[in-house]
Motif scaffolding. Sequence first.
Motif, PDB file in Angstrom:
ATOM      1  N   HIS A 101       0.866  -1.326   0.012  1.00 45.22           N
ATOM      2  CA  HIS A 101       0.045  -0.086   0.036  1.00 45.22           C
ATOM      3  C   HIS A 101       0.896   1.172  -0.167  1.00 45.22           C
ATOM      4  N   HIS A 103       1.242   4.369   1.391  1.00 46.67           N
ATOM      5  CA  HIS A 103       0.528   5.384   2.414  1.00 46.67           C
ATOM      6  C   HIS A 103       0.475   6.634   1.911  1.00 46.67           C
ATOM      7  N   HIS A 141       4.030   0.254   2.747  1.00 50.96           N
ATOM      8  CA  HIS A 141       4.035  -0.774   3.756  1.00 50.96           C
ATOM      9  C   HIS A 141       2.889  -1.984   3.499  1.00 50.96           C
ATOM     10  N   HIS A 143      -0.232  -4.584   3.423  1.00 46.03           N
ATOM     11  CA  HIS A 143      -1.711  -4.382   3.503  1.00 46.03           C
ATOM     12  C   HIS A 143      -2.500  -5.523   3.535  1.00 46.03           C
ATOM     13  N   HIS A 451      -6.754   6.758  10.069  1.00 45.07           N
ATOM     14  CA  HIS A 451      -6.130   6.758   8.691  1.00 45.07           C
ATOM     15  C   HIS A 451      -6.980   6.660   7.468  1.00 45.07           C
ATOM     16  N   HIS A 453      -7.382   6.257   3.594  1.00 44.96           N
ATOM     17  CA  HIS A 453      -6.744   6.016   2.159  1.00 44.96           C
ATOM     18  C   HIS A 453      -7.130   6.857   1.194  1.00 44.96           C
ATOM     19  N   HIS A 517      -9.191   3.390   8.782  1.00 48.47           N
ATOM     20  CA  HIS A 517      -8.981   2.403   9.963  1.00 48.47           C
ATOM     21  C   HIS A 517      -8.029   2.937  10.695  1.00 48.47           C
ATOM     22  N   HIS A 519      -4.367   3.000  12.589  1.00 47.27           N
ATOM     23  CA  HIS A 519      -2.908   2.624  11.982  1.00 47.27           C
ATOM     24  C   HIS A 519      -2.330   1.978  13.412  1.00 47.27           C
ATOM     25  N   GLU A 524      -5.802  -2.512  13.706  1.00 46.02           N
ATOM     26  CA  GLU A 524      -6.250  -2.768  12.146  1.00 46.02           C
ATOM     27  C   GLU A 524      -6.454  -4.253  11.772  1.00 46.02           C
TER      28      GLU A 524
HETATM   29 CU1  C2O Z   1      -0.422   2.783   6.119  1.00 45.82          CU
HETATM   30 CU2  C2O Z   1      -4.013   1.412   5.463  1.00 45.82          CU
HETATM   31  O1  C2O Z   1      -2.461   2.075   5.695  1.00 45.82           O
END
Ligand code: C2O
Length: 535
Positions: A101, A103, A141, A143, A451, A453, A517, A519, A524
């Motif tokens: 992912h 981020h 990172h 996911h 967080h 996305h 979500h 973090h 998570e």
């Molecule tokens: Cu850094 Cu859904 O994440």
Amino acid sequence: MLQALAAIGWAAATDSFGSTSDARAQRLYIPGNAGYLGRLAPRGTALTLTAGASAAHGQGALRVAARHGGRQYSNPTLVLQQGERARITLVNALDEPTIVHWHGLAVDTRNDGNGSILVAPGERFDYDFPVRNRGGMYWYHPHPHGRTAAQTYGGLFGVLMVEDDDERALRSALDLAVGITEIPLVLQDRRPGTAYAPSAADMIHGFLGEEMRVNGTRQPYVDVATRLYRFRILNACNARTLSLAFRTTSGASFPFTLIGNDGGLLASPVPCTQAFLATAERIDVLLDLRDAVIGDTLRLETLAFDPMHAEGVTATAATAPATASTAAPATTGTAVDHAAMGHAMPAATATTAPHNDAASWPEGAPRALLDLRVRSRVAYRRQVPQSLSTVSTTDPTNASERAFRLGFAKGRWRINDRVFEMGVTPIEVARGAAETWLIRNYHSSMPHAMHLHGFQFTVLARETSPEAIAALAVDAQGRLATDLGRKDTVLVWPGESVRIGIDFRHPYPDAQTYMFHCHNLEHEDGGMMLGVSVG
Ligand code: C2O
Ligand code: CU
Ligand code: CU
């Protein structure tokens, strides 16, 4: 693959995971143009990243290997220009599924790597997206839902720097040289010598390490001169929140200047003495050492703070934040057990030592993180520009509001009483809508680093903040210095309500789905995440 990883040749300074305690400070590892965290600018060319195990770095250690321009990298710092096309192939050399992912990046669902698409062992996946973000420090990172914490802790992450005109202007105004006077600090706490094995208490509080690594280095120092330095700091811990500050060795606070955070540069610099940095958050700071004396040492520390994990509170003490109690719950579309929300953590975890696996460094306990040893005098006359960038904000006037409640029930942390289900999107947003989200955390809770996305947001206000947080507010909206600018992750303290503004504009022809979500990676993986559909 393992051979290729082993051949990368770790600098000794990046320190093996199995080392035991050693009082001698080590020179900070600063990434160069190859090797660990090395800067890799693909400039539109195709790049392959291989996720694999790295036995050389201890049990459970994972690395991202890359080769580019005749150089070998592990966990490269990807340097992308705003507007550039990124073409990245992920090869999975692990023995379990993964996905990467990006981020903080504004990409479509297919390129988001949010776990709805997984790459099986031995398979590959092609990302292809334009870089739409502002200049700033982002990161990547894994996911794969349920394994995000294990794989991230294992080491499968890196920094992603986006460069733009404002970024270049700042560097030239301040005469910053990457790797010398502009230094990334990637912070990750670890339990040395052990693979990721969270206890039941860790799953509730988050997995805390016993010691910090800065760019992989334990107890690091760096030699500096009497000039301005820029530090770009990522909290890559699974769960630990930091309260960052610089102090002299006699303990006096040494001010710094906050110039950026998750979504790039702030509009203008903000003087600071302390900044909370939750998991996944980034800050960009300037440290002015012009008046320092040769021989001085300044120390980057995490200060003592009340972690507010609310252990031991009883179920009856749980109430929603006062100002938010009349607001309607979000339209999650299902009947939920409201009475069960806000319960205290189970007695078993509340009465036994909750951090017994990381007893040597509980959440909120102070630590020195990096020594800056002033070693040479140089002439430096640049001034920090008063205008750094133009920051767009979300106008809340015509926005519709959605409410979220963060609480613990039936053994899990939840958002609006729900736990994550793949393919389900309880949050349905109209394309192009401007919304405000009121994120309310219960009193008998703990801080959650929320967080989103796909979209950067504006922190509009903090309400009913705990006293220690309210005391740090920089404006009438109760915001902290680190709330200014553009954000993708925001820490919500117990009893607090944080209002954020989001513009859900996107250029993709079809509806896209994203994740919202906590973090804290144990939260998570435990399901403190909801799908978001944007029309
Ligand atoms: Cu850094 Cu859904 O994440
Ligand atoms: Cu993300
Ligand atoms: Cu959380």
